[in-house]
Scaffold this motif. Sequence first.
Motif, PDB file in Angstrom:
ATOM      1  N   ARG A  40       0.828  -1.208   0.000  1.00  0.00           N
ATOM      2  CA  ARG A  40       0.000   0.000   0.000  1.00  0.00           C
ATOM      3  C   ARG A  40       0.871   1.270   0.000  1.00  0.00           C
ATOM      4  N   GLU A  41       1.949   1.268   0.803  1.00  0.00           N
ATOM      5  CA  GLU A  41       2.831   2.433   0.886  1.00  0.00           C
ATOM      6  C   GLU A  41       3.547   2.676  -0.434  1.00  0.00           C
ATOM      7  N   GLU A  42       4.019   1.591  -1.071  1.00  0.00           N
ATOM      8  CA  GLU A  42       4.682   1.734  -2.367  1.00  0.00           C
ATOM      9  C   GLU A  42       3.725   2.299  -3.409  1.00  0.00           C
ATOM     10  N   TYR A  43       2.490   1.811  -3.363  1.00  0.00           N
ATOM     11  CA  TYR A  43       1.490   2.278  -4.317  1.00  0.00           C
ATOM     12  C   TYR A  43       1.186   3.760  -4.112  1.00  0.00           C
ATOM     13  N   GLU A  44       1.062   4.177  -2.860  1.00  0.00           N
ATOM     14  CA  GLU A  44       0.804   5.593  -2.573  1.00  0.00           C
ATOM     15  C   GLU A  44       1.964   6.468  -3.031  1.00  0.00           C
ATOM     16  N   GLU A  45       3.200   6.013  -2.807  1.00  0.00           N
ATOM     17  CA  GLU A  45       4.374   6.760  -3.258  1.00  0.00           C
ATOM     18  C   GLU A  45       4.394   6.843  -4.786  1.00  0.00           C
ATOM     19  N   TYR A  46       4.067   5.731  -5.439  1.00  0.00           N
ATOM     20  CA  TYR A  46       4.010   5.704  -6.901  1.00  0.00           C
ATOM     21  C   TYR A  46       2.970   6.699  -7.426  1.00  0.00           C
ATOM     22  N   GLN A  47       1.803   6.719  -6.804  1.00  0.00           N
ATOM     23  CA  GLN A  47       0.748   7.649  -7.218  1.00  0.00           C
ATOM     24  C   GLN A  47       1.180   9.098  -6.986  1.00  0.00           C
ATOM     25  N   ARG A  48       1.870   9.367  -5.875  1.00  0.00           N
ATOM     26  CA  ARG A  48       2.358  10.710  -5.573  1.00  0.00           C
ATOM     27  C   ARG A  48       3.374  11.163  -6.630  1.00  0.00           C
ATOM     28  N   GLN A  49       4.273  10.234  -7.033  1.00  0.00           N
ATOM     29  CA  GLN A  49       5.250  10.564  -8.072  1.00  0.00           C
ATOM     30  C   GLN A  49       4.571  10.858  -9.403  1.00  0.00           C
ATOM     31  N   GLU A  52       3.188  14.354  -9.226  1.00  0.00           N
ATOM     32  CA  GLU A  52       4.246  15.365  -9.316  1.00  0.00           C
ATOM     33  C   GLU A  52       4.764  15.503 -10.744  1.00  0.00           C
TER      34      GLU A  52
END
Length: 157
Positions: A40-49, A52
Amino acid sequence: MAFMVKSMVGGQLKNLTGGLGGEEKSEGEKSPAEAQGMTREEYEEYQRQLVEEKMERDAQFAQRKAERATFRSHFRDKYRLPKNETDDNQIQLVGGDVELPKELAKMIEQDNEEEEEKNSVIGQLSNIQNLDLDSLKDKASATLEDLKQSAEKCAVM
């Protein structure tokens, strides 16, 4: 195909039954992060990138649009054409202070130099057809020499 049928029929069945039968997750019903093989954390970071990067692309695109609008407004001013509100809005969106790219600035500078040459007296004379500037210069210098010689021979002076 099976996913589409299951989502269409399954959703309708849940509505009919009112969601009875509990909250069981089958293999087809995964969260977006699990579907891509991430936590879930990796997915959220991916979506944030992704967000951006999209914002950066949008900013660069807006900058280019503003540069083009500045270029068009320059030529509208030069040729005394009516202003365009969309160009003004694009320039204001970026912040109002837009510099032209080097290539466009060179084009404008060259164009201004050509205009200055055309506006000069010699430039205007060169636009006249069947006019040879070299022969005019030769005739003018010959006339000046004749005047100097005649002035030397003049008894009054």
